[in-house]
Scaffold this motif. Sequence first.
Motif, PDB file in Angstrom:
ATOM      1  N   LEU A 293     -27.468  34.270 -40.723  1.00 46.67           N
ATOM      2  CA  LEU A 293     -27.485  35.533 -39.979  1.00 46.67           C
ATOM      3  C   LEU A 293     -27.392  36.711 -40.942  1.00 46.67           C
ATOM      4  O   LEU A 293     -28.073  37.725 -40.790  1.00 46.67           O
TER       5      LEU A 293
ATOM      6  N   ALA B 106     -42.373  29.307 -30.205  1.00 45.66           N
ATOM      7  CA  ALA B 106     -41.614  28.253 -29.526  1.00 45.66           C
ATOM      8  C   ALA B 106     -42.486  27.555 -28.491  1.00 45.66           C
ATOM      9  O   ALA B 106     -43.386  28.167 -27.910  1.00 45.66           O
TER      10      ALA B 106
ATOM     11  N   GLY C 129     -37.124  26.900 -28.329  1.00 45.03           N
ATOM     12  CA  GLY C 129     -37.094  28.154 -29.076  1.00 45.03           C
ATOM     13  C   GLY C 129     -35.756  28.351 -29.780  1.00 45.03           C
ATOM     14  O   GLY C 129     -34.755  27.716 -29.426  1.00 45.03           O
ATOM     15  N   GLY C 130     -35.758  29.194 -30.780  1.00 47.72           N
ATOM     16  CA  GLY C 130     -34.527  29.581 -31.462  1.00 47.72           C
ATOM     17  C   GLY C 130     -33.834  28.454 -32.202  1.00 47.72           C
ATOM     18  O   GLY C 130     -32.614  28.443 -32.334  1.00 47.72           O
ATOM     19  N   VAL C 131     -34.600  27.498 -32.708  1.00 44.33           N
ATOM     20  CA  VAL C 131     -33.990  26.335 -33.368  1.00 44.33           C
ATOM     21  C   VAL C 131     -34.029  26.439 -34.894  1.00 44.33           C
ATOM     22  O   VAL C 131     -33.542  25.562 -35.591  1.00 44.33           O
ATOM     23  N   GLY C 132     -34.653  27.499 -35.388  1.00 47.92           N
ATOM     24  CA  GLY C 132     -34.695  27.693 -36.842  1.00 47.92           C
ATOM     25  C   GLY C 132     -36.072  27.531 -37.474  1.00 47.92           C
ATOM     26  O   GLY C 132     -36.174  27.444 -38.699  1.00 47.92           O
TER      27      GLY C 132
ATOM     28  N   SER D  73     -30.694  37.246 -42.554  1.00 47.09           N
ATOM     29  CA  SER D  73     -31.686  37.896 -41.697  1.00 47.09           C
ATOM     30  C   SER D  73     -31.317  39.370 -41.500  1.00 47.09           C
ATOM     31  O   SER D  73     -32.197  40.223 -41.415  1.00 47.09           O
TER      32      SER D  73
ATOM     33  N   THR E 183     -38.587  29.705 -37.878  1.00 46.93           N
ATOM     34  CA  THR E 183     -38.952  30.801 -38.775  1.00 46.93           C
ATOM     35  C   THR E 183     -38.056  30.804 -40.013  1.00 46.93           C
ATOM     36  O   THR E 183     -38.533  30.988 -41.140  1.00 46.93           O
ATOM     37  N   THR E 184     -36.773  30.562 -39.805  1.00 46.55           N
ATOM     38  CA  THR E 184     -35.823  30.512 -40.931  1.00 46.55           C
ATOM     39  C   THR E 184     -36.240  29.420 -41.921  1.00 46.55           C
ATOM     40  O   THR E 184     -36.246  29.627 -43.135  1.00 46.55           O
TER      41      THR E 184
ATOM     42  N   ILE F 104     -29.598  20.883 -42.004  1.00 42.53           N
ATOM     43  CA  ILE F 104     -29.296  22.308 -42.135  1.00 42.53           C
ATOM     44  C   ILE F 104     -28.078  22.641 -41.276  1.00 42.53           C
ATOM     45  O   ILE F 104     -28.113  22.468 -40.056  1.00 42.53           O
ATOM     46  N   PRO F 105     -27.000  23.052 -41.908  1.00 41.75           N
ATOM     47  CA  PRO F 105     -25.781  23.333 -41.131  1.00 41.75           C
ATOM     48  C   PRO F 105     -25.901  24.644 -40.361  1.00 41.75           C
ATOM     49  O   PRO F 105     -26.705  25.512 -40.730  1.00 41.75           O
TER      50      PRO F 105
ATOM     51  N   ASP G 194     -24.596  28.007 -40.057  1.00 45.35           N
ATOM     52  CA  ASP G 194     -23.859  28.767 -41.067  1.00 45.35           C
ATOM     53  C   ASP G 194     -24.194  30.246 -40.906  1.00 45.35           C
ATOM     54  O   ASP G 194     -25.368  30.620 -40.763  1.00 45.35           O
TER      55      ASP G 194
ATOM     56  N   GLN H 251     -44.409  37.223 -31.788  1.00 49.45           N
ATOM     57  CA  GLN H 251     -43.122  37.939 -31.885  1.00 49.45           C
ATOM     58  C   GLN H 251     -42.972  38.664 -33.222  1.00 49.45           C
ATOM     59  O   GLN H 251     -42.210  39.602 -33.339  1.00 49.45           O
TER      60      GLN H 251
END
Length: 269
Positions: free
Chosen positions: A219, A126, A11-14, A222, A16-17, A212-213, A215, A41
């Motif tokens: 944030l 996730a 989870g939280g690895v990008g 978002s 959705t981004t 993807i850096p 960065d 979510q």
Amino acid sequence: MHILVVASQKGGVGKTTISLNLGLAFARAGQRTLIMELDAQGSVGLSLGLADRARPGLAEVMTGAEALPDVLQRTRDPQLQVLLVGRVDPATVGGFEEALTRGPVLSGILGQLRGEFDVVVLDCPAGLGRVTTRALEAGTHVLTPLQAEPLALRSLGQILALVDRVRAEKNTSLTLLGVILSMFDRQTPASLEVAETLWTKFPGGIILDTIIPRDETFLEASLRGAPLLLMQKRPPPLSRLFDQLATDLLDRIEPKTAEEDDGPIPLLV
Ligand SMILES: Nc1ncnc2c1ncn2[C@@H]1O[C@H](COP(=O)(O)OP(=O)(O)OP(=O)(O)O)[C@@H](O)[C@H]1O
Ligand SMILES: [Mg+2]
């Protein structure tokens, strides 16, 4: 219609981004694109600055409360639409997931979209649970973000194994488009080591060239409730990364034939 499943074991690895920014980049490349949120979510909606579960979507289509065309959200880009997860009560996420993964529900909804879109990007929750598995069964391609950290690298085998299993048992045409390194930090030795290991251990083009850096702009975007390209009047250079990624992925999805591809284009006319 290409169905690109964005999924990862962690989870939280990008996911959705990437789904959001890549979806917009596909649209800018001329593809009629739908970003479809499969995660209860509701992170796509939140990333777009909407209030929590503000609009109807997939959940309402499944109960029959709304027709699919009525919940497709139009965007500033005429080629891009968004299907949100809808008003899923946090207490009934299990029920939502059960309904979504029942029999041919997901493939039926995707079937209704055929002809309307060239690319559907599925933003998965996730992990390798039933929603991700169903998405893989219904998809044509998989993109896996891998956070540039040792733990993520060690668990990469899990999603690769699931993709193999789904391909063997349910969906022979499923193609692993690639693993994309995300949240890469060149200042951190562990991050560099993960990148190096990936390239040496997984040859054969599985690891995408685009990185993807990590960065803070992500944030900031978002916080502003927008993809990078639209977060401010003068988009950050980072947004171009997704145009590059979209082009690379489209080349992988539909490789150009030699005749199309080759030969110089004269500058002088
Ligand atoms: N490259 C990046 N650099 C810095 N922050 C990032 C980057 N990519 C995403 N983020 C931030 O990290 C957080 C998690 O990203 P995101 O929601 O895209 O991950 P996810 O894989 O979809 O998470 P989940 O598994 O919960 O669905 C968000 O706050 C996002 O803004
Ligand atoms: Mg997400």
